[in-house]
Motif scaffolding. Structure first.
Motif, PDB file in Angstrom:
ATOM      1  N   PHE A  14       0.879  -1.161   0.000  1.00  0.00           N
ATOM      2  CA  PHE A  14       0.000   0.000   0.000  1.00  0.00           C
ATOM      3  C   PHE A  14       0.918   1.213   0.000  1.00  0.00           C
ATOM      4  CE2 PHE A  14      -1.814   3.447   2.503  1.00  0.00           C
ATOM      5  CZ  PHE A  14      -3.017   3.657   1.858  1.00  0.00           C
ATOM      6  N   ARG A  15       0.604   2.191  -0.821  1.00  0.00           N
ATOM      7  CA  ARG A  15       1.413   3.413  -0.813  1.00  0.00           C
ATOM      8  C   ARG A  15       0.515   4.611  -1.064  1.00  0.00           C
ATOM      9  NH1 ARG A  15       4.973   3.540  -6.355  1.00  0.00           N
ATOM     10  NH2 ARG A  15       5.536   5.567  -5.536  1.00  0.00           N
ATOM     11  N   MET A  16       1.055   5.779  -0.756  1.00  0.00           N
ATOM     12  CA  MET A  16       0.324   7.021  -0.963  1.00  0.00           C
ATOM     13  C   MET A  16       1.160   7.944  -1.838  1.00  0.00           C
ATOM     14  SD  MET A  16      -1.455   7.630   2.762  1.00  0.00           S
ATOM     15  CE  MET A  16       0.061   7.855   3.653  1.00  0.00           C
ATOM     16  N   LEU A  17       0.464   8.668  -2.702  1.00  0.00           N
ATOM     17  CA  LEU A  17       1.116   9.647  -3.568  1.00  0.00           C
ATOM     18  C   LEU A  17       0.515  11.022  -3.302  1.00  0.00           C
ATOM     19  CD1 LEU A  17       1.218   7.927  -7.083  1.00  0.00           C
ATOM     20  CD2 LEU A  17       3.066   8.146  -5.421  1.00  0.00           C
ATOM     21  N   ASP A  18       1.372  12.021  -3.336  1.00  0.00           N
ATOM     22  CA  ASP A  18       0.935  13.405  -3.238  1.00  0.00           C
ATOM     23  C   ASP A  18       0.716  13.913  -4.659  1.00  0.00           C
ATOM     24  OD1 ASP A  18       0.659  16.152  -3.002  1.00  0.00           O
ATOM     25  OD2 ASP A  18       2.159  16.314  -1.415  1.00  0.00           O
ATOM     26  N   LEU A  19      -0.527  14.299  -4.959  1.00  0.00           N
ATOM     27  CA  LEU A  19      -0.871  14.765  -6.300  1.00  0.00           C
ATOM     28  C   LEU A  19      -1.115  16.265  -6.334  1.00  0.00           C
ATOM     29  CD1 LEU A  19      -3.310  11.883  -7.322  1.00  0.00           C
ATOM     30  CD2 LEU A  19      -0.872  12.112  -7.850  1.00  0.00           C
ATOM     31  N   THR A  20      -0.476  16.997  -5.419  1.00  0.00           N
ATOM     32  CA  THR A  20      -0.629  18.454  -5.406  1.00  0.00           C
ATOM     33  C   THR A  20      -0.268  19.031  -6.768  1.00  0.00           C
ATOM     34  OG1 THR A  20      -0.142  18.504  -3.047  1.00  0.00           O
ATOM     35  CG2 THR A  20       0.061  20.573  -4.232  1.00  0.00           C
TER      36      THR A  20
END
Length: 180
Positions: A14-20
């Motif tokens: 599981f991972r998270m990405l910053d899409l700012t």
């Protein structure tokens, strides 16, 4: 917000990405390796510090992950009311978690305290429980309709529309013995 959750079922991560900046996605914290494997789908809990993550495998669990420190994701709690069946997709609406749990239908949990979730109801959409595992039954539950209606799709038995009313069975009054 601008954070995407990636459930990498074949990589057990599981991972998270910053899409700012959408044209330049950036890692948001560290990857979290699922020791049981098969992270399939996730949904944020309203507190912003927890994410519900579903494992799609035989005996799959729901894991509530504490992501308040994205560099050190921790398991806050686990849910597995039906060890013989797998779950498919979770959705959080308000303080309730709605899960499509294949051969055992729709399961509903109170996640107002993410470290201590509790099952508060279920709708059996698939009476052929001996099937178990990953496969037939409820593939999707959607609790976000403005009317409060919940839609569950069972691949064998069709579409179920219902409302979960947590106070429908609440007793109000005083209980006393007939002996006085």
């Amino acid at each position: 917000g601008n954070i995407a959750h990636l459930n990498l079922i074949n990589a057990n991560r599981f991972r998270m990405l910053d899409l700012t900046v959408p044209s330049a996605p950036a890692n948001h914290g560290a990857n979290w390796n699922d020791p049981n494997g098969a992270p399939h789908a996730s949904w944020p809990v309203g507190d912003g510090a927890h994410i519900v993550m579903a494992e799609e495998n035989g005996g799959g669990h729901i894991k509530i992950l504490d992501v308040s420190n994205p560099s050190s994701i921790q398991i806050a709690s686990t849910i597995n009311p039906v060890p013989s069946a797998s779950m498919h997709n979770p959705h959080v609406e308000g303080t309730f978690l709605y899960c499509a749990w294949y051969a055992t239908g729709t399961r509903i949990f109170d996640v107002s305290t993410p470290t201590a979730p509790s099952e508060v109801g279920y709708l059996d959409t698939f009476p052929d429980h001996d099937a178990g595992g990953v496969g037939p039954g409820n593939w999707g539950t959607y609790p976000h309709l403005p009317s409060g209606t919940v839609a569950s799709n069972d691949g064998t038995y069709g579409l179920f529309l219902f409302k979960y009313e947590p106070d429908a069975a609440t007793l109000d009054g005083t209980v006393s013995s007939s002996a006085g």
